[in-house]
Enzyme design. Structure first.
Site, PDB file in Angstrom:
ATOM      1  N   LYS A  28       9.768  54.058  28.070  1.00 25.37           N
ATOM      2  CA  LYS A  28       9.027  52.567  27.529  1.00 25.37           C
ATOM      3  C   LYS A  28       9.143  51.644  27.114  1.00 25.37           C
ATOM      4  O   LYS A  28       8.165  50.724  28.008  1.00 25.37           O
ATOM      5  CB  LYS A  28       8.682  53.393  25.806  1.00 25.37           C
TER       6      LYS A  28
ATOM      7  N   ASP B 213       2.832  53.828  22.499  1.00 26.57           N
ATOM      8  CA  ASP B 213       3.831  52.744  21.547  1.00 26.57           C
ATOM      9  C   ASP B 213       3.530  53.846  19.992  1.00 26.57           C
ATOM     10  O   ASP B 213       2.131  54.754  19.857  1.00 26.57           O
ATOM     11  CB  ASP B 213       4.502  51.408  20.856  1.00 26.57           C
TER      12      ASP B 213
END
Ligand code: SF4
Length: 214
Positions: A123, A141
């Protein structure tokens, strides 16, 4: 919850791109080194908090070389108001050391190399690539995860699987769509009390009307 149809997915994509065509991160940075540090700090922490912390941190360590030589306790004290500051301080210094030793002090702008750095997962790598190079990548997220599920774009239980679903569905302009979904989730489709009444996604949303009005 129902899945979005292909027509709805196309419309949802267009609406995000129209409403957030110039969306960028709210993190404050001036170069790839600062961006990577900001994104590492932002894990489990708000961008607002990170923006309060980084001016003093970057004043003390204005380059990856200086961060690589940093004193751990000093870094901890500079970032102590950030969640998980102990681990983050260790990872920041290790990340900087590897960048200096293996990449001549240049942050490697390649997702496969970024993930080899301490404290940098998929990420974080994707967020850096999206923001700094406009790479056609998705990153999920907490905001993107929530929005994707409320709109019926994914039923996946993990962020990584949700990222795969969004990548398959949207295919292009993923960088802008990521930024759009973060801002949309942060300010409109909030975890508590989402602003459904005024929402431009309402006709396509699988969750509108399912929230109690406080
Ligand atoms: S209608 Fe409500 S739940 Fe649906 S996307 Fe908009 S703000 Fe989120």
């Amino acid at each position: 919850m129902k899945k979005a149809t292909l027509k709805e997915i196309t419309t949802i994509k267009e609406l995000f791109l129209t409403h957030y065509d110039k969306a960028v991160t709210e993190l404050h940075y001036t170069n790839a080194y600062e961006l990577l540090v900001c994104v590492m700090l932002s894990a489990q922490c708000t961008d607002k908090r990170v923006n309060l912390i980084t001016p003093a941190l970057f004043a003390q360590y204005p380059s990856v070389l200086l961060l690589s030589q940093a004193n751990l306790e000093e870094v901890k004290s500079l970032i102590h108001s950030c969640s998980f500051f102990n681990n983050k301080a260790v990872n920041l210094i290790r990340m900087a050391q590897k960048v200096v030793e293996q990449y001549h002090g240049e942050i490697p702008l390649d997702e496969n190399l970024l993930v080899t750095l301490a404290g940098v997962g998929q990420k974080t790598a994707h967020v850096v690539m999206i923001e700094y190079t406009k790479a056609n990548l998705m990153a999920v997220d907490t905001h993107v995860f929530r929005v994707a599920h409320r709109l019926g774009l994914s039923k996946a239980k993990t962020a990584i699987k949700t990222e795969e679903d969004l990548t398959k569905l949207f295919k292009t302009e993923l960088d802008t769509l990521h930024q759009a979904m973060v801002l949309f989730g942060r300010y409109r489709c909030k975890a508590k009390n989402p602003e459904c009444e005024e929402c431009f996604m309402k006709p396509y949303c699988k969750s509108a009307g399912s929230f109690k009005v406080n």
